[in-house]
Design an enzyme around this catalytic site. Structure first.
Site, short mmCIF file in Angstrom:
data_model
loop_
_atom_site.label_atom_id
_atom_site.label_comp_id
_atom_site.label_asym_id
_atom_site.label_seq_id
_atom_site.Cartn_x
_atom_site.Cartn_y
_atom_site.Cartn_z
N ASN B 91 2.53 21.21 1.68
CA ASN B 91 2.70 22.53 2.89
C ASN B 91 4.26 22.69 3.08
O ASN B 91 4.76 22.88 4.29
CB ASN B 91 1.77 22.35 3.85
CG ASN B 91 1.93 21.51 4.70
OD1 ASN B 91 2.51 20.23 4.61
ND2 ASN B 91 1.85 21.50 6.16
N ASP B 304 -1.05 11.47 9.44
CA ASP B 304 -0.60 12.91 9.50
C ASP B 304 0.44 13.26 10.16
O ASP B 304 0.48 14.21 11.03
CB ASP B 304 -1.89 13.78 10.36
CG ASP B 304 -2.00 15.11 9.93
OD1 ASP B 304 -1.31 15.73 9.16
OD2 ASP B 304 -2.87 15.90 10.57
N GLY B 323 0.74 19.38 15.66
CA GLY B 323 1.24 18.13 15.03
C GLY B 323 1.85 17.40 15.82
O GLY B 323 2.81 17.63 16.49
#
Lengths: 313, 427
Positions: B91, B304, B323
């Site tokens: 991404n 992550d 995030g």
């Protein structure tokens, strides 16, 4: 004037962190400020030399004007800044804006912003008192205070009332602030609206949740009609205004079933014939205008309380 | 050059042994109590040696947002956190959806030369969920796995084609489980707390619905899938059942799902640094995640790692990006929160942070401390304490809800192919 010596709050963030005593202090102070607006010279020198910034990241004319007038009637110097919430995500951040304004040494920043629960974190960047003029769907404390003030003025009490809040509960900071406020006076709050506009697990707030307006009206002492945000229909919370009005609009037929002394309130501006039938205008509008009038006194009280607290260095 | 790790306590998934370990030519040349004779020695007395950690889920922000992380800073952060192999998500801007970009990331990471970086290729062009990327070319360029991470591939027919087509190349599909219609506009887990503060919520079923969809699809096609960042009890029930039925499904969770809950968001006053997707769950979810780590329903822990610039995280909660960074925290959080309370033992730690993720990605020569295996190793002090502070974070971004917290477990040395790439005391 009421003795303000016990006032502790530097910021006015939400009714959820107000004590009952603090609400009573604001209301009784507002009562004495109400008289100022009836004078020939509508001004007291209470906040002379103080700087107040009206910082609005979301469109508002009524609340902003109410705060501005309140500040001026207390003799404070007030400046207005308006931005759009969407401009915050890029370029100059909101924190930069606050830091920038902080360099003018304001005493109070009145903030409205389209996103919730953020004022507390802004307090790191300014020594000014922050006053919440509506943050996202979280709280609109001065609205609840002025609603409670109005109820107390007309009914003489805030205790043990049945308060019915009708409409878009999910997106309403007015509903949340009023729930927290009235519950502190042992009043019972019922929220009534389309199920798609009632937040998840909302009964845990200690409120009764209903979808049947007709059933709730007869036992209510206060009916608060929330503004329907027509622009939200894109998100399809309900199929049409027609169907909404059919189930949740306040009509003369419905109001007939209410107690004789039941108060109908609205934070304004009203969409006549949506939330409330225009045929009820004569009957209900005076109280709604009284709410606006009381809003000025409440905002004077709130600004006075935080403005006379010493600026912490 | 021969390197000897003396007095080591070596932790594999099946046993913990005390021995000396000899590294030669980047490989583990021998393990034994009496092995001596090297050009250089590290005394690991009182420390534990794990096979190098493998992260199946890192965001390196490169290309496109090098101000938030780049290959050097990401590699440095990984080395500092004990990770010797990471998989970076596509991404980016532009998305890593073609062989040119895959090769470029591989070459850049090799020229930095600290750790192995495998780009995860996009499943669809520009991660738009419409047309498949060239799986064959991506594989040739170095991809071992594909994902549209951030999106679930909304169109189930497109996803079906991806599963089928990926089988030809033995490429792992990593599924981002989120019903993007149900989660639209949300900033935190839908709950009483989100309702109380009027924050738009993301229901837990936004995850479990797609978990169920993807598992059904994998079962139907007899395909292999890996589920990213699992956060909810409901998802775990479905995964557990699927595993019992023999579906080829593996799952990861992230440290924040076994350490934090929605109540921490409220307690800390809705700071942007507490916003993550999938959102933090409640106490029941946290307990279910721990149980699933212990019973094997969750195969591995991934970070992550999602760097965001300060400007982004300073924003109000509802405007802040989702995030947390995680490369430098994952080991210490696992040690502080799972080892100390005996949810996992040290052999499990090796399994969850190294052996399993390596196996899921199809890496055959790492994830184990044994003769002939590549000498990717971590030497850690389980009692060492450190405080999470911006100054001691190597990542370019500092967005973590653990700022200010003291954690237990320090990485003393990280060794990649026999070369020491990080030493705490030199840091």
């Amino acid at each position: 004037m009421t003795n303000m010596e016990g006032w502790q709050k530097k910021h006015i963030l939400g009714i959820k962190d107000f004590s009952r005593q603090e609400i009573e202090t604001v209301l009784s102070l507002a009562e004495s400020f109400k008289e100022v607006s009836e004078r020939e010279v509508k001004k007291v020198p209470a906040l002379r030399g103080k700087t107040i910034v009206n910082l609005f990241f979301e469109h508002s004319t009524r609340t902003r004007t109410s705060f501005e007038l309140a500040a001026k009637r207390l003799s404070a110097d007030v400046v207005n800044f308006s931005f759009s919430t969407s401009s915050l995500t890029k370029g100059e951040t909101i924190i930069d804006t606050i830091k920038n304004l902080e360099s003018y040494h304001p005493d109070i920043m009145i903030m409205r912003i389209g996103v919730g629960v953020c004022l507390n974190s802004f307090s790191r960047y300014t020594q000014a008192s922050l006053v919440n003029a509506g943050d996202g769907r979280n709280e609109h404390p001065t609205q609840a205070l002025l609603d409670m003030f109005t109820v107390k003025e007309v009914r003489g009490t805030l205790e043990n009332l049945n308060v019915l809040i009708v409409g878009d509960i999910a997106h309403s900071r007015v509903a949340r602030s009023n729930i927290f406020g009235f519950q502190k006076f042992s009043s019972k709050v019922t929220v009534c609206g389309p199920t798609s506009l009632i937040p998840y697990e909302f009964e845990k707030m200690g409120v009764k949740v209903s979808n049947d307006l007709d059933k709730e009206i007869p036992s209510s002492d206060i009916i608060m009609m929330l503004r329907v945000q027509k622009e939200r229909q894109g998100a399809a919370f309900f199929p049409s205004v027609r169907e909404y009005v059919d189930r949740f609009g306040l009509t003369p037929q419905r109001l007939k079933k209410a107690k004789k002394d039941c108060l109908v309130m609205h934070p304004g501006p009203v969409n006549w014939d949506v939330e409330i039938s225009s045929s009820l205008k004569e009957k209900v509008h005076p109280l709604i205008l009284k709410q606006a009038e009381n809003g000025l006194a409440i905002r004077m009280a709130v600004l006075y309380l935080v403005g006379t607290k010493k600026r912490e260095v | 050059m021969k390197l000897l790790i003396k007095n080591a306590t070596l932790v594999n998934t099946d046993e913990i042994i005390k021995a000396n370990l000899l590294i030669e030519n980047g490989k583990i040349a021998g393990i034994g109590k009496d092995i001596q004779g090297a050009d250089k020695e590290i005394d690991a007395k009182g420390k534990y040696v794990f096979p190098g950690f493998v992260d199946l889920h890192t965001h390196l922000r490169t290309p496109g947002k090098e101000g938030e992380e780049d290959i050097l800073s990401g590699s440095t952060a990984a080395a500092k956190g004990g990770f010797t192999t990471i998989f970076c998500m596509p991404n980016t801007e532009p998305a890593i959806d073609n062989e040119g970009l895959v090769k470029w990331v591989r070459e850049e990471s090799q020229s930095v030369g600290l750790i192995d970086i495998y780009p995860v290729g996009a499943i669809t062009i520009n991660r738009a969920g419409k047309e498949l990327t060239e799986f064959g070319a991506l594989k040739k360029a170095g991809c071992l796995a594909l994902s549209d991470d951030g999106f679930p591939v909304d169109d189930t027919l497109v996803l079906r084609r991806a599963y089928e087509y990926a089988k030809m190349f033995d490429l792992l599909i990593i599924s981002h489980c989120e019903d993007s219609q149900l989660s639209r506009g949300g900033s935190m887990r839908e709950s009483f707390i989100s309702s109380k503060y009027g924050i738009a919520g993301i229901p837990d079923i936004a995850e479990s619905l797609i978990v169920a969809r993807d598992i059904e699809l994998a079962k139907y096609l007899d395909a292999k899938i890996h589920l990213a960042h699992i956060s909810s009890a409901k998802s775990l029930e479905i995964i557990k059942r699927a595993k019992k039925e023999g579906v080829k499904v593996t799952a990861e969770t992230c440290p924040h799902y076994f350490t934090l809950t929605i109540e921490d968001i409220e307690r800390e006053g809705f700071q942007g640094n507490f916003k993550v997707n999938p959102p933090l769950g409640d106490k029941k979810d946290l307990a279910a995640i721990k149980k699933a780590l212990a019973d094997g329903t969750i195969d591995c822990i991934a970070t992550d790692h999602a760097p965001h610039s300060l400007v982004g995280k300073e924003l109000p909660f509802e405007l802040a990006p989702f995030g947390f960074i995680g490369l430098e925290l994952a080991f210490s959080l696992t040690n502080s929160y799972l080892i100390k309370d005996k949810t996992l033992d040290l052999k499990d730690l090796t399994s969850k942070l190294s052996t399993q993720p390596a196996a899921i990605a199809g890496l055959s020569n790492c994830g184990k401390i044994a003769q002939g295996y590549v000498a990717d190793l971590v030497i850690a002090d389980l009692e060492g304490k450190w405080k999470v502070e911006e100054e001691n974070i190597a990542s370019k971004s500092k967005n973590t809800p653990f700022l200010g917290q003291e954690l237990e477990g320090t990485i003393e040395h990280t060794i990649k192919r026999g070369k020491v790439i990080y030493s705490r005391l030199k840091d």
